[in-house]
Design a protein around this motif. Structure first.
Motif, PDB file in Angstrom:
ATOM      1  N   THR A 170      -0.918 -47.859  35.882  1.00 31.81           N
ATOM      2  CA  THR A 170      -0.782 -46.479  36.321  1.00 31.81           C
ATOM      3  C   THR A 170      -1.124 -45.544  35.156  1.00 31.81           C
ATOM      4  OG1 THR A 170       0.712 -44.930  37.454  1.00 31.81           O
ATOM      5  CG2 THR A 170       1.685 -46.324  35.747  1.00 31.81           C
ATOM      6  N   SER A 173       1.534 -40.094  33.158  1.00 27.00           N
ATOM      7  CA  SER A 173       2.341 -39.066  33.817  1.00 27.00           C
ATOM      8  C   SER A 173       3.167 -39.611  34.979  1.00 27.00           C
ATOM      9  CB  SER A 173       1.441 -37.929  34.317  1.00 27.00           C
ATOM     10  OG  SER A 173       0.478 -38.426  35.228  1.00 27.00           O
ATOM     11  N   ASP A 174       2.988 -40.861  35.325  1.00 25.97           N
ATOM     12  CA  ASP A 174       3.700 -41.461  36.460  1.00 25.97           C
ATOM     13  C   ASP A 174       5.102 -41.874  36.028  1.00 25.97           C
ATOM     14  OD1 ASP A 174       4.462 -42.637  38.800  1.00 25.97           O
ATOM     15  OD2 ASP A 174       3.017 -44.304  38.698  1.00 25.97           O
ATOM     16  N   LYS A 184       7.858 -47.924  43.757  1.00 25.13           N
ATOM     17  CA  LYS A 184       6.526 -48.529  43.722  1.00 25.13           C
ATOM     18  C   LYS A 184       6.598 -50.025  43.426  1.00 25.13           C
ATOM     19  CE  LYS A 184       3.854 -44.418  42.515  1.00 25.13           C
ATOM     20  NZ  LYS A 184       2.930 -43.784  41.530  1.00 25.13           N
ATOM     21  N   HIS A 207      -3.910 -45.418  30.063  1.00 30.40           N
ATOM     22  CA  HIS A 207      -3.100 -45.868  31.191  1.00 30.40           C
ATOM     23  C   HIS A 207      -1.856 -46.597  30.681  1.00 30.40           C
ATOM     24  CE1 HIS A 207      -6.835 -44.953  33.263  1.00 30.40           C
ATOM     25  NE2 HIS A 207      -6.175 -45.007  34.408  1.00 30.40           N
TER      26      HIS A 207
END
Length: 231
Positions: A170, A173-174, A184, A207
């Motif tokens: 991901t 910012s997730d 998730k 990421h």
């Protein structure tokens, strides 16, 4: 200015730049590892000395049936409080877990996201670590598979968590990946979870790779090491 002089100056500049690049690579690949090894060993020694002296943070016994149990001692900012072992990464893989995820903290070991659950508690115990540099703790992160054991101890108890799915990729910012219930991951209700995070790609940080696990078992350290070390 003659062509020969220009070529000579350009050659010298290339040599200088090349030398600086080599020095930088040596710093990244070697020196940060040396610094991390010294810092990490220091944190491990601190933990083991504390545990050997019987100063593990634990709830104080209480006898009143109506009084609420005393709150456990808060983790000290920037200080180690647990050890993490991941058998998938090899028998010698062991890293201290410190409180907070600041740069200087992650240069000494793994960092617990302040505000996430305590080790073994209800909620999401979330931990970050470098993929590369400073000892490369999570270099083999993509090798994690469902069922793999993540074993931690606070000096009094062994906590065995089990990975639920392959690492998830991901963006930084997730932040929902460290929610009390990281949906998730496939978890759909309250539980005792653990989240590991690191950078991706291996030498970049565009990421993040995430691994989620659930608490599978606990046992006192006096009972010896859990069977998960051999699974």
């Amino acid at each position: 200015m003659s062509v020969r002089l220009i070529v000579r100056m350009f050659s010298e500049l290339c040599i200088t730049v090349g030398a600086l690049i080599v020095l930088f690579v040596v710093y990244v690949l070697f020196w940060t590892g040396v610094k991390a090894a010294d810092a990490t060993e220091g944190q491990i020694d601190t933990l083991r000395d504390r545990w050997a002296q019987g100063t593990v943070s634990a709830p104080v016994p209480h006898t009143s049936p109506t009084a609420a149990p005393p709150a456990p001692e808060a983790y000290r900012d920037g200080k180690p409080f647990a050890m993490l072992y991941i058998p998938r990464f090899g028998k010698g893989w062991e890293w201290p877990v410190l409180e907070n995820t600041e740069v200087r903290t992650l240069q000494k070991g793994l960092g617990h996201y302040a505000g996430t659950a305590r080790l073994g508690a209800r909620g999401n115990f979330a931990v970050a670590g470098h993929r590369r540099t400073y000892g490369d703790p999570f270099k083999d992160f993509p090798k994690l598979r469902p069922g793999d054991a993540l074993v931690l101890t606070d000096g009094a108890t062994w906590f065995t968590y089990r990975i639920d799915k392959k690492p998830y990729r991901t963006v930084p910012s997730d932040i929902g990946v460290i929610d009390p219930v990281p949906r998730k991951s496939g978890f759909d209700g309250p539980g005792r979870y653990l989240t590991l995070t690191t950078c991706d790609p291996e030498w970049g940080s565009s990421h993040r790779l995430i691994a989620w696990a659930h608490l599978d078992a606990t046992q006192p350290v006096t009972d010896g090491k859990p069977a998960a070390f051999h699974s």
